[in-house]
Scaffold this active site. Structure first.
Site, PDB file in Angstrom:
ATOM      1  CG  HIS A  72       7.372   4.543   0.761  1.00  0.00           C
ATOM      2  ND1 HIS A  72       6.929   5.697   1.387  1.00  0.00           N
ATOM      3  CD2 HIS A  72       7.411   3.590   1.735  1.00  0.00           C
ATOM      4  CE1 HIS A  72       6.723   5.442   2.668  1.00  0.00           C
ATOM      5  NE2 HIS A  72       6.995   4.169   2.918  1.00  0.00           N
ATOM      6  CG  HIS A 125      -0.137   0.205   2.503  1.00  0.00           C
ATOM      7  ND1 HIS A 125       0.472  -0.836   3.172  1.00  0.00           N
ATOM      8  CD2 HIS A 125       0.151   1.333   3.212  1.00  0.00           C
ATOM      9  CE1 HIS A 125       1.101  -0.367   4.231  1.00  0.00           C
ATOM     10  NE2 HIS A 125       0.920   0.949   4.282  1.00  0.00           N
TER      11      HIS A 125
END
Length: 178
Positions: free
Chosen positions: A127, A41
C-alpha cells in the site's frame, strides 16, 4: 542511529493528480497529516532505529535486490484504511497483490531475520500511505471510500528496492535513500 525501513519509492508524478483530487474531495470529511507525494512508497520492512555500522550488513544481506530495477506491473487501484473502516487511522492507495512484491517482501523479511530483526507477524499488504487520520465524519468518509473502490489511479512497470532513512520533523517525515 538512523531510523530505517526497506521500501520502494513510487513515481509521485504519476499519482500527484489523483492525490490532489483526493485531498480536495476528503477535505471537510477528515483531518490528519497528509503524506507528501515525494514520500510515496511501498514498505517491505520497517527496521526502526539502526546503528550506522549495521547498515552495511543490511546492504550486504539485501545485495540480490537492493538498488536494482525490477520489472513488474504495479497497479494502484482503490483506497483502503488501517486498521478498519470503523476506526480509520491511515488512508492509503491500494496496490494490487503482486507475486513480485510478495517475493521481495519474503526475501527482505528472511534476510533481516537472519540479521537479528524480529519477524513481522502481520500479512504483507502492499500500500501507499496517503494520510494519517486524526478524525473523520464517518458516514461521509465511507461514501468517499466507496466512490474510489474501482478507480485505477496509476500503473508502474518497474520498482527499485531501497534502504530508506526516515527523518522525523515537525512538518512531517523526510525520506531519503541510504
Amino acid at each position: 542511529m538512523k531510523r530505517i525501513f526497506i521500501g520502494s519509492f513510487i513515481d509521485s508524478k504519476g499519482l500527484k493528480k489523483h492525490y490532489t483530487e483526493i485531498k480536495k474531495d476528503f477535505s471537510g470529511v477528515l483531518t490528519g497529516s497528509w503524506v507528501k507525494p515525494e514520500n510515496f512508497h511501498i514498505t517491505y520492512k520497517f527496521l526502526g532505529n539502526v546503528e550506522e555500522d549495521k547498515i552495511e550488513d543490511i546492504k550486504n544481506n539485501l545485495s540480490e535486490c537492493i538498488n536494482k530495477e525490477i520489472e513488474t506491473q504495479i497497479i494502484v487501484k482503490g483506497l483502503g484504511v488501517f486498521p478498519n473502516l470503523d476506526q480509520p487511522k491511515v488512508l492509503y492507495f491500494k496496490v494490487e497483490e503482486n507475486p513480485v512484491l510478495t517475493e521481495i517482501n519474503k526475501y527482505v523479511e528472511n534476510q533481516m531475520v537472519s540479521l537479528g530483526f524480529k519477524r513481522e507477524i502481520k500479512r504483507f499488504l502492499p500500500h501507499i500511505t496517503v494520510v494519517r487520520i486524526k478524525e473523520v465524519k464517518q458516514q461521509s468518509f465511507l461514501e468517499k471510500i466507496k466512490k474510489y473502490e474501482d478507480k485505477v489511479f496509476f500503473k508502474q512497470k518497474t520498482i527499485t528496492v531501497n534502504i530508506i532513512e526516515s527523518m522525523l520533523n515537525p512538518k512531517g517525515a523526510v525520506y531519503k535513500k541510504v
